[in-house]
Design an enzyme around this catalytic site. Structure first.
Site, PDB file in Angstrom:
ATOM      1  N   SER A 243     -20.443  83.189  85.623  1.00  0.00           N
ATOM      2  CA  SER A 243     -20.066  81.786  85.558  1.00  0.00           C
ATOM      3  C   SER A 243     -21.127  80.912  86.244  1.00  0.00           C
ATOM      4  O   SER A 243     -22.295  80.975  85.885  1.00  0.00           O
ATOM      5  CB  SER A 243     -18.675  81.632  86.186  1.00  0.00           C
ATOM      6  N   ASP A 475     -14.750  81.816  75.380  1.00  0.00           N
ATOM      7  CA  ASP A 475     -14.722  81.587  76.821  1.00  0.00           C
ATOM      8  C   ASP A 475     -14.269  80.156  77.086  1.00  0.00           C
ATOM      9  O   ASP A 475     -14.843  79.204  76.549  1.00  0.00           O
ATOM     10  CB  ASP A 475     -16.125  81.814  77.400  1.00  0.00           C
ATOM     11  N   HIS A 503     -12.814  84.559  80.300  1.00  0.00           N
ATOM     12  CA  HIS A 503     -14.023  84.080  80.963  1.00  0.00           C
ATOM     13  C   HIS A 503     -14.826  85.264  81.492  1.00  0.00           C
ATOM     14  O   HIS A 503     -14.329  86.046  82.292  1.00  0.00           O
ATOM     15  CB  HIS A 503     -13.619  83.149  82.113  1.00  0.00           C
TER      16      HIS A 503
END
Length: 534
Positions: A243, A475, A503
């Site tokens: 991320s 995502d 995610h």
């Protein structure tokens, strides 16, 4: 809103476990031959007008040499097998010697058998997520055994985060008030109330950490990682970032391309985009994830968003109608501190469950309780896990550090309420259910007490060894096209695609993804550019 990896851990991202680990399944994977990992023509055109991050000189400046020459003193900490140390870095790289920041570092040494490959640094995202918390509760014990056998597993809490001189802004009761701020204002009075909440939040951060707040940028954190790399005795950096951790890892590669070892950037961000575009893309990402959830929900008996055959669009309208009812009349939660479930907390609870499809049953139950039984406890629990709120009312510094980094890295999405109003149609088109709230939420940096130091930029990292960029097609927090764009920018980028929900992809149930990344980490063999897994 921010991007982060859903961890399997007991504390940090610091509260109770946010989402259960995805069940391990054998997933199919295909290699489609060499495919260009370029973004769309429009995205490439936007990137072409954006400057590239400039690499730093290879030679270490004399003023920084004492930092690179540190010898850490390791001590036992946390769970058995983990060691911790403190490493110093200059508060201001432009003026080293005028103050330091203390960085908390943790490691679990390679267990063997096999030749040790060095250190593997991990970062779970955020910005604001505790890398040490992630290491001790998941990566250091849950990464594949063959990886942990060959690498010292290492984490550094970034400056301003968790154990590394954390930024603090509000106390628990103040944060309770802040998280319940109405982010879908209906009139000027409510707009003024939201602006006041943002001002108070920023002023609190400025009062508690006036100097540190100017020096928590991603560029500075990436430079800190290079000091840690040298202190650990590694010639090159091996790193898995998820991320926001992909932005941190890519920034490191752009600054130190000659020191790149094996980098995995999972759930990638696109550094070339301005803040408003990032917010808008993420809004669309949450809509995509919600529609996938809605398709699954209506196939289950008793789905509160509609029965069998209900379209995702209709389910979204039903959810938005529920949010509107909560805006007018919050429902009880049984919370010891008297909090009721209003629209803001409910929206956060739903979004929290979008990060991992294994949370969909929990979300379905929470929505059923709230929509049909007037019981908001389930959605409040999801919201609390997202904000890292403890049962005693304390919060981790996640949201403080998140704002501090984001508001320093890029100019704000909006200058004021009028800008938000003009952008509302685009946000509501991107997500009828979440768009209005996410647009107003993006106003926070307009009232930040420190001016931004960063700008959108491309990262090319010319001369770096192959860098693996992982994107998941549905995502919610880091849309797939961001991974395409980053892989296209990086001169040595290799795009690995996971066709799925949730995610990030590594360690989340795809045997295909895990095999590809493990082969890269253990043997240095990157996947073929364009490889797809499902």
């Amino acid at each position: 809103m921010h991007s982060r990896r859903p961890h399997r851990r007991s504390r940090s991202r610091a509260g109770a476990v946010l989402l259960a680990a995805a069940a391990l399944v054998v997933s199919a994977c295909t290699t489609t031959g060499h495919q260009t990992s370029s973004a769309s023509p429009a995205a490439r055109a936007a990137q072409a007008g954006t400057a590239a991050l400039t690499a730093l000189p290879r030679a270490t400046p004399s003023a920084l040499r004492p930092y690179y020459a540190q010898k850490p003193k390791w001590r036992a900490c946390g769970a058995p097998g983990f060691e911790c140390a403190t490493v110093r870095a200059p508060l201001d790289y432009a003026a080293p010697g005028e103050g330091d920041v203390r960085l908390a570092v943790a490691r679990k040494k390679a267990t063997g058998p096999g030749r040790r490959l060095g250190s593997l640094l991990v970062n779970p995202g955020g910005p604001g997520g505790s890398a040490i918390g992630y290491l001790q509760a998941y990566a250091g014990v849950g990464y594949p055994a063959e990886v942990r056998a060959r690498y010292d597993m290492v984490a550094v809490d970034p400056r301003g985060v968790a154990r590394s001189e954390p930024v603090e802004c509000l106390d628990g009761p103040e944060m309770d008030t802040y998280t319940q701020s109405d982010v879908t204002p209906d009139d000027q009075r409510e707009v003024d109330g939201l602006v006041t909440a943002y001002r108070k939040f920023g002023e609190g951060c400025g009062a508690h950490a006036p100097e540190l707040l100017r020096h928590v940028s991603t560029v500075e954190t990436a430079r800190d990682m290079d000091i840690v790399r040298q202190v650990l005795g590694d010639e090159r950096l091996t790193y898995v970032g998820a991320s926001y951790g992909t932005f941190l890892g890519a920034t490191y590669a752009g600054l130190f391309p000659d020191r790149v070892g094996r980098l995995v950037l999972d759930g990638a961000m696109d550094p070339s985009l301005p803040a408003r575009r990032l917010n808008l893309d993420q809004t669309a990402g949450f809509e995509t994830a919600f529609r996938a959830f809605a398709k699954d929900c209506v196939r289950q008996a008793g789905c509160p968003l509609g029965g069998a055959g209900t379209s995702p669009q209709r389910a979204g309208k039903n959810l938005k109608a529920f949010f509107d009812r909560l805006d007018a009349r919050p429902v009880p939660t049984g919370d010891a501190d008297g909090r009721r479930l209003g629209e803001s907390l409910a929206t956060t609870g739903v979004i929290a469950a979008m990060y991992d499809e294994s949370a969909w049953p929990q979300l379905r139950e929470a929505l059923t309780a709230a929509m049909r039984q007037n019981d908001g406890a389930g959605l409040l629990a999801l919201s609390d896990s997202y904000y890292e709120r403890e049962a005693n009312g304390d919060y981790s510094n996640l949201m403080f550090a998140n704002a501090a980094v984001n508001c320093l890295d890029l100019p704000p999405s909006f200058e004021g309420p009028d800008d938000v109003r003009k952008a509302l149609p685009a946000f509501e088109k991107a997500s009828p259910a979440f768009g209005e709230g996410l647009a107003w939420a993006a106003l926070n940096c307009a009232y930040w007490p420190v001016a931004p130091t960063g700008e959108p930029h491309r990262i090319e990292a010319k001369g770096a060894r192959p860098i693996v960029v992982v994107g998941t097609t549905r995502d919610p927090a880091t849309p797939y096209r961001w991974a395409q764009a980053l892989a296209a920018q990086l001169s040595s980028g290799r795009l690995l695609t996971y066709d799925g929900d949730g995610h990030t992809a590594y360690g989340r149930g795809s045997d295909c993804v895990d095999r590809a990344i493990n082969a890269y980490l253990l043997r240095g063999t990157p996947p073929q550019d364009g490889k797809r897994c499902s």
